[in-house]
Motif scaffolding. Structure first.
Motif, PDB file in Angstrom:
ATOM      1  N   THR A  56       0.846  -1.185   0.000  1.00 31.02           N
ATOM      2  CA  THR A  56       0.000   0.000   0.000  1.00 31.02           C
ATOM      3  C   THR A  56       0.884   1.238   0.000  1.00 31.02           C
ATOM      4  O   THR A  56       1.895   1.277   0.689  1.00 31.02           O
ATOM      5  N   VAL A  57       0.516   2.243  -0.770  1.00 30.92           N
ATOM      6  CA  VAL A  57       1.236   3.512  -0.750  1.00 30.92           C
ATOM      7  C   VAL A  57       0.719   4.290   0.458  1.00 30.92           C
ATOM      8  O   VAL A  57      -0.480   4.473   0.633  1.00 30.92           O
ATOM      9  N   SER A  58       1.649   4.733   1.301  1.00 31.59           N
ATOM     10  CA  SER A  58       1.291   5.438   2.535  1.00 31.59           C
ATOM     11  C   SER A  58       1.886   6.836   2.546  1.00 31.59           C
ATOM     12  O   SER A  58       2.920   7.084   1.930  1.00 31.59           O
ATOM     13  N   SER A  59       1.255   7.715   3.286  1.00 32.51           N
ATOM     14  CA  SER A  59       1.774   9.063   3.461  1.00 32.51           C
ATOM     15  C   SER A  59       2.896   9.030   4.493  1.00 32.51           C
ATOM     16  O   SER A  59       2.780   8.392   5.536  1.00 32.51           O
ATOM     17  N   TYR A  60       4.005   9.705   4.185  1.00 34.08           N
ATOM     18  CA  TYR A  60       5.131   9.791   5.106  1.00 34.08           C
ATOM     19  C   TYR A  60       5.371  11.241   5.502  1.00 34.08           C
ATOM     20  O   TYR A  60       6.514  11.683   5.622  1.00 34.08           O
ATOM     21  N   GLY A  61       4.297  11.997   5.678  1.00 33.10           N
ATOM     22  CA  GLY A  61       4.414  13.381   6.110  1.00 33.10           C
ATOM     23  C   GLY A  61       4.819  14.311   4.983  1.00 33.10           C
ATOM     24  O   GLY A  61       4.463  14.112   3.836  1.00 33.10           O
ATOM     25  N   THR A  62       5.608  15.321   5.335  1.00 36.25           N
ATOM     26  CA  THR A  62       6.041  16.310   4.349  1.00 36.25           C
ATOM     27  C   THR A  62       7.552  16.510   4.444  1.00 36.25           C
ATOM     28  O   THR A  62       8.162  16.246   5.483  1.00 36.25           O
TER      29      THR A  62
END
Length: 54
Positions: free
Chosen positions: A9-15
């Motif tokens: 799964t592609v996940s958000s790793y912040g900014t």
């Protein structure tokens, strides 16, 4: 050329420091040893969305 196929799964790793969103793909734990081979290397990513997730 080596090829490793897995589902993830592609996940958000912040900014980043400029405020741009970062995303990542988690390598499954069953591929832990192969994941170590990939760390820090450039890879080619091909994304295929399963029919049930369009």
């Amino acid at each position: 050329m080596k090829q490793i196929v897995f589902k993830s799964t592609v996940s958000s790793y912040g900014t980043d420091k400029y405020g741009n969103k970062r995303y990542g793909i988690t390598i499954p734990s069953k591929l832990k040893e192969k994941g170590k081979e990939l760390y820090g290397k450039e890879v080619i990513v091909i994304v295929i969305l399963p029919d049930d997730e369009e």
